[in-house]
Design a protein around this motif. Structure first.
Motif, PDB file in Angstrom:
ATOM      1  N   LEU A 224       0.754  -1.307  -0.070  1.00 23.55           N
ATOM      2  CA  LEU A 224      -0.151   0.044  -0.049  1.00 23.55           C
ATOM      3  C   LEU A 224       0.802   1.315  -0.016  1.00 23.55           C
ATOM      4  O   LEU A 224       0.134   2.497  -0.239  1.00 23.55           O
ATOM      5  CB  LEU A 224      -0.906   0.142   1.247  1.00 23.55           C
ATOM      6  CG  LEU A 224      -2.275  -0.651   0.906  1.00 23.55           C
ATOM      7  CD1 LEU A 224      -3.056  -0.566   2.466  1.00 23.55           C
ATOM      8  CD2 LEU A 224      -3.051   0.275  -0.213  1.00 23.55           C
ATOM      9  N   GLU A 225       2.166   1.156   0.407  1.00 21.91           N
ATOM     10  CA  GLU A 225       3.236   2.196   0.519  1.00 21.91           C
ATOM     11  C   GLU A 225       4.004   2.567  -0.826  1.00 21.91           C
ATOM     12  O   GLU A 225       4.586   3.640  -1.024  1.00 21.91           O
ATOM     13  CB  GLU A 225       3.798   2.057   1.734  1.00 21.91           C
ATOM     14  CG  GLU A 225       3.304   2.418   3.148  1.00 21.91           C
ATOM     15  CD  GLU A 225       4.359   1.694   4.087  1.00 21.91           C
ATOM     16  OE1 GLU A 225       5.391   1.165   3.671  1.00 21.91           O
ATOM     17  OE2 GLU A 225       3.702   1.883   5.340  1.00 21.91           O
ATOM     18  N   THR A 226       3.832   1.621  -1.683  1.00 25.52           N
ATOM     19  CA  THR A 226       4.532   1.790  -2.899  1.00 25.52           C
ATOM     20  C   THR A 226       4.047   2.840  -3.702  1.00 25.52           C
ATOM     21  O   THR A 226       2.851   3.400  -3.769  1.00 25.52           O
ATOM     22  CB  THR A 226       4.510   0.456  -3.900  1.00 25.52           C
ATOM     23  OG1 THR A 226       3.044   0.061  -4.243  1.00 25.52           O
ATOM     24  CG2 THR A 226       5.111  -0.705  -3.237  1.00 25.52           C
ATOM     25  N   ASP A 227       4.871   3.259  -4.783  1.00 28.03           N
ATOM     26  CA  ASP A 227       4.400   4.199  -5.830  1.00 28.03           C
ATOM     27  C   ASP A 227       3.272   3.665  -6.746  1.00 28.03           C
ATOM     28  O   ASP A 227       2.369   4.324  -7.107  1.00 28.03           O
ATOM     29  CB  ASP A 227       5.644   4.635  -6.745  1.00 28.03           C
ATOM     30  CG  ASP A 227       6.626   5.374  -5.799  1.00 28.03           C
ATOM     31  OD1 ASP A 227       6.051   6.029  -4.732  1.00 28.03           O
ATOM     32  OD2 ASP A 227       7.763   5.616  -6.248  1.00 28.03           O
ATOM     33  N   PHE A 228       3.639   2.294  -6.886  1.00 28.52           N
ATOM     34  CA  PHE A 228       2.535   1.732  -7.668  1.00 28.52           C
ATOM     35  C   PHE A 228       1.021   1.806  -6.956  1.00 28.52           C
ATOM     36  O   PHE A 228       0.008   2.318  -7.763  1.00 28.52           O
ATOM     37  CB  PHE A 228       2.879   0.151  -7.519  1.00 28.52           C
ATOM     38  CG  PHE A 228       1.930  -0.743  -8.089  1.00 28.52           C
ATOM     39  CD1 PHE A 228       1.725  -1.056  -9.599  1.00 28.52           C
ATOM     40  CD2 PHE A 228       0.865  -1.467  -7.644  1.00 28.52           C
ATOM     41  CE1 PHE A 228       0.823  -1.751 -10.237  1.00 28.52           C
ATOM     42  CE2 PHE A 228       0.037  -2.196  -8.034  1.00 28.52           C
ATOM     43  CZ  PHE A 228      -0.154  -2.451  -9.179  1.00 28.52           C
ATOM     44  N   ALA A 229       1.049   1.627  -5.705  1.00 25.96           N
ATOM     45  CA  ALA A 229      -0.323   1.712  -4.953  1.00 25.96           C
ATOM     46  C   ALA A 229      -0.983   3.107  -5.131  1.00 25.96           C
ATOM     47  O   ALA A 229      -1.930   3.522  -5.257  1.00 25.96           O
ATOM     48  CB  ALA A 229      -0.404   1.192  -3.572  1.00 25.96           C
ATOM     49  N   GLN A 230       0.185   4.080  -4.764  1.00 23.71           N
ATOM     50  CA  GLN A 230      -0.304   5.587  -5.014  1.00 23.71           C
ATOM     51  C   GLN A 230      -0.715   5.897  -6.368  1.00 23.71           C
ATOM     52  O   GLN A 230      -1.895   6.689  -6.494  1.00 23.71           O
ATOM     53  CB  GLN A 230       0.911   6.580  -4.707  1.00 23.71           C
ATOM     54  CG  GLN A 230       1.495   6.423  -3.328  1.00 23.71           C
ATOM     55  CD  GLN A 230       0.548   6.405  -2.247  1.00 23.71           C
ATOM     56  OE1 GLN A 230      -0.392   7.144  -2.299  1.00 23.71           O
ATOM     57  NE2 GLN A 230       0.386   5.430  -1.265  1.00 23.71           N
ATOM     58  N   ASN A 231      -0.229   5.736  -7.111  1.00 27.82           N
ATOM     59  CA  ASN A 231      -0.757   5.669  -8.611  1.00 27.82           C
ATOM     60  C   ASN A 231      -2.315   5.068  -8.930  1.00 27.82           C
ATOM     61  O   ASN A 231      -2.985   5.701  -9.361  1.00 27.82           O
ATOM     62  CB  ASN A 231       0.174   4.918  -9.600  1.00 27.82           C
ATOM     63  CG  ASN A 231       1.237   5.672 -10.149  1.00 27.82           C
ATOM     64  OD1 ASN A 231       2.048   5.554 -11.238  1.00 27.82           O
ATOM     65  ND2 ASN A 231       1.614   6.747  -9.531  1.00 27.82           N
TER      66      ASN A 231
END
Ligand SMILES: Nc1ncnc2c1ncn2[C@@H]1O[C@H](COP(=O)(O)OP(=O)(O)O)[C@@H](O)[C@H]1O
Ligand SMILES: Nc1ncnc2c1ncn2[C@@H]1O[C@H](COP(=O)(O)OP(=O)(O)O)[C@@H](O)[C@H]1O
Ligand SMILES: [Mg+2]
Ligand SMILES: [Mg+2]
Ligand SMILES: [Mg+2]
Ligand SMILES: [Mg+2]
Ligand code: NI
Ligand code: NI
Ligand SMILES: [Zn+2]
Ligand SMILES: [Zn+2]
Lengths: 248, 134, 248, 134
Positions: A224-231
């Motif tokens: 949930l903290e990855t850039d992927f999840a942010q995107n």
């Protein structure tokens, strides 16, 4: 006569939105997006289920680090809740072992799980699909009334060509398409976006290639903290389909 | 006790048939109980009865006849046929097949050639043989 | 009775080595490796065929830039030769259109193509497989006697877990495994190599992630010049299986 | 003229049967010719005869009886059945189905609900009905 299809509608009647995450090819991030989408929606306070229908290569359990749980038996099977998500996968039954299934077996297993699983009431059920349009996808479309598709591609020519075929089939069958996500983007380019718009399908947004994503596999909190999840969260917040009240 | 869910399927199907065929009442349901799924017949019968009688419907007074069907598997590679009863299986493996009969391909291979590429000739699971009404 | 299986052995009798390129997951480079392997072997002077059995997501035609050719009819179908490779794919018949096939249809189509295609004599027939172990793979193993597998994985945990399942099935069925190639390597690590050796399967070699590969898709000449192709050529030259005289 | 390849399959199958059953001669082969594959019956019969007579074998003197079978498709979604003959198809589409009958799923959809998810109820292609020998 098969006794199972008649009860499937009943099993889904308290689920507000049914979203299948699909695409033409394998390895484009369907499972990663389906898993993370379920986490994000759950984090936003919605009640969420995740159903892994990729029986040949189930991966959502590995992505979310789900292990050692098992459905309860109560007038059917009741998926255990992990990270706030009601989770169901063939791995409960196959474990780490391979399941070499022909299409006819995949179809039968899909029908069985749809008929015996009691999801209860949910805002969202996310369904992780196998690549291509085969038995699992055709049965999903046939048996899960009201299912909508979130379609994934990458910038690669071959992936885009293949996803185009999936979109054509879905459109011909009048299945609602929430949008197409362009995943693993490495360079600026509006090519995919334009191609998708040309065939009159909503473009859902982009997710950048995230070098650190692989290190978060198996750990829902870090995922949930990855850039992927942010995107992906940006896409969720800006897409009307990700509000349960909009659904049937 | 997941047998309840399949029993619900049987009753829902009978009601669908009644509606489609314009019947006023279902009188009898015949069900084949395939061995592979290892359904507990007593529990299943009980579930059928409870669901049928839980509210007045076109199926409330129907009789249900359950018939066991032995499971036969056939290898697509070498053609060998064998009985599911012969397969050496651990308890958890049996339990997994109980929930999802197709999982047999994970835990059973052909006794002749070791292939997992076999078909269920008969006896997979719950199957409605006939529905009679008027 | 199905008249087709009885003639399939005859169709393959003059082919020295039959190599299926497979793996657990999609998107790990099976089609890229199958296509480039065919090019490399042809470039080395061998007579080579390439059969694309991924009916749901055929890609080798797009990778090699094959277009506008069609099999000849001569007591069966005779695949056209492109870049020195006898090439057969479902795209001859489906064109750019989707083929939403259930497993039973895939199986039937595989049997049909194996029964009617006259490859003639070849040093190598490379077969590009779909992901997972479904109808196409089970029929390949069942009907193409003497087929050997080249298995692809990536360094990703999920890919490795899935490929392990494929390897187990192949070993249980006593299908020869030429080796496992670790594709899209981004960092030094011997993890995959060690895992593969642990389960007693030959490790075939590594191919680095090649940022420029995508630009060569559709152009066979440029494809052969990529670092990717150079990596694969090293593997070919150092693997005894890639000599036709070793085969049956 | 790819019909030759399928005719070879029929003859090879007959020879396999003869061997397996320990027959000394095959006397008659009955073949169903499914409409979907659009096999030219004359060419197919000619191919069968040439292959049979190209060398002395257990099948050389067999008779071959070809019977046309109309193709019926059935939608898995809405249940509709229809005849292949009704499908509006371009020449290249027919030609593709001739080589690979499953390609029907690419060019045909259910006339009721537009789904490509249908099955071939009958009449797919070349099928051996019976092989008789002594
Ligand atoms: N945006 C991204 N950045 C980096 N790696 C990604 C991204 N999306 C997916 N991946 C990686 O790609 C691989 C394939 O993803 P997966 O979700 O399993 O694909 P699919 O379900 O479509 O087969 C996985 O190793 C995953 O970690
Ligand atoms: N070594 C590599 N470096 C960079 N990209 C690669 C490499 N191998 C494959 N790819 C890319 O990965 C994607 C998936 O490859 P593909 O061969 O289609 O996989 P599969 O057949 O296993 O589904 C393609 O876009 C391809 O160009
Ligand atoms: Mg996946
Ligand atoms: Mg139990
Ligand atoms: Mg591929
Ligand atoms: Mg023709
Ligand atoms: Ni139970
Ligand atoms: Ni022809
Ligand atoms: Zn066997
Ligand atoms: Zn229909």
């Amino acid at each position: 006569m098969d006794p199972r299809p008649a009860i499937i509608g009943e099993r889904f009647k308290d689920i507000k939105r049914l979203i299948a995450v699909a695409g033409g090819k394998g390895g484009i991030g369907k499972s990663m997006i389906a898993s993370t989408l379920a986490l994000i929606l759950s984090d936003l306070g919605y009640s969420v289920g995740l159903l892994d229908l990729d029986f040949c290569g189930p991966s959502t359990h590995a992505i979310l680090g789900i292990d050692g749980v098992y459905p309860e038996e109560d007038k059917g099977i009741v998926p255990p809740q992990v990270h706030g998500i009601k989770f169901l996968s063939i791995v409960y039954y196959a474990g780490d072992n391979p399941s070499p299934l022909r299409g006819i077996d995949i179809s039968n297993a899909v029908i069985e799980l749809l008929a015996i699983t009691r999801w209860g009431s949910l805002d969202f059920l996310i369904v992780d699909m196998p690549p291509g349009i085969g038995d699992a996808t055709l049965d999903t479309v046939r048996l899960i009334k009201g299912v909508e598709f979130l379609v994934i591609t990458t910038p690669s020519k071959v992936a885009l060509e293949t996803v185009g075929k999936t979109l054509r089939i879905l459109k011909e069958m009048s299945i609602p398409i929430i949008g197409v996500i362009e995943n693993m983007k490495m360079a600026e380019s509006s090519y995919v976006r334009e191609q998708i718009r040309k065939i009159d399908v909503p473009f859902g947004g982009e997710i950048a290639f995230d070098r650190e994503l692989e290190d978060s596999v198996g750990n829902a909190v870090r995922l949930l903290e990855t850039d992927f999840a942010q995107n992906l969260k940006q896409i969720v917040l800006s897409t009307p389909a990700f509000k349960p009240q909009d659904g049937g | 006790m997941h047998e309840w869910a399949l029993a619900e399927g049987v009753i829902s199907t009978a009601l669908e048939v009644a509606e489609r065929e314009g019947l006023s009442e279902i009188t009898a349901i015949k069900i084949k109980m395939g061995e592979l799924q290892q359904i507990d017949l007593e529990i299943f019968e009980l579930a059928l009865r409870e669901i049928r009688q839980s509210q007045m419907s076109m199926v409330t007074n129907a009789t249900a006849e359950l018939e066991k069907e032995a499971a036969v598997l056939k290898c697509r590679v070498c053609g060998r046929e064998w009985a599911f009863g012969d397969a050496p299986l651990a308890d958890e493996e049996r339990e997994s097949i109980h929930f999802l009969p197709e999982i047999a391909h994970t835990y059973i291979t052909c006794p002749g050639c070791k292939s997992p590429d076999f078909q269920f000739v008969k006896g997979r699971g719950v199957w409605i043989d006939s529905i009679v009404g008027r």
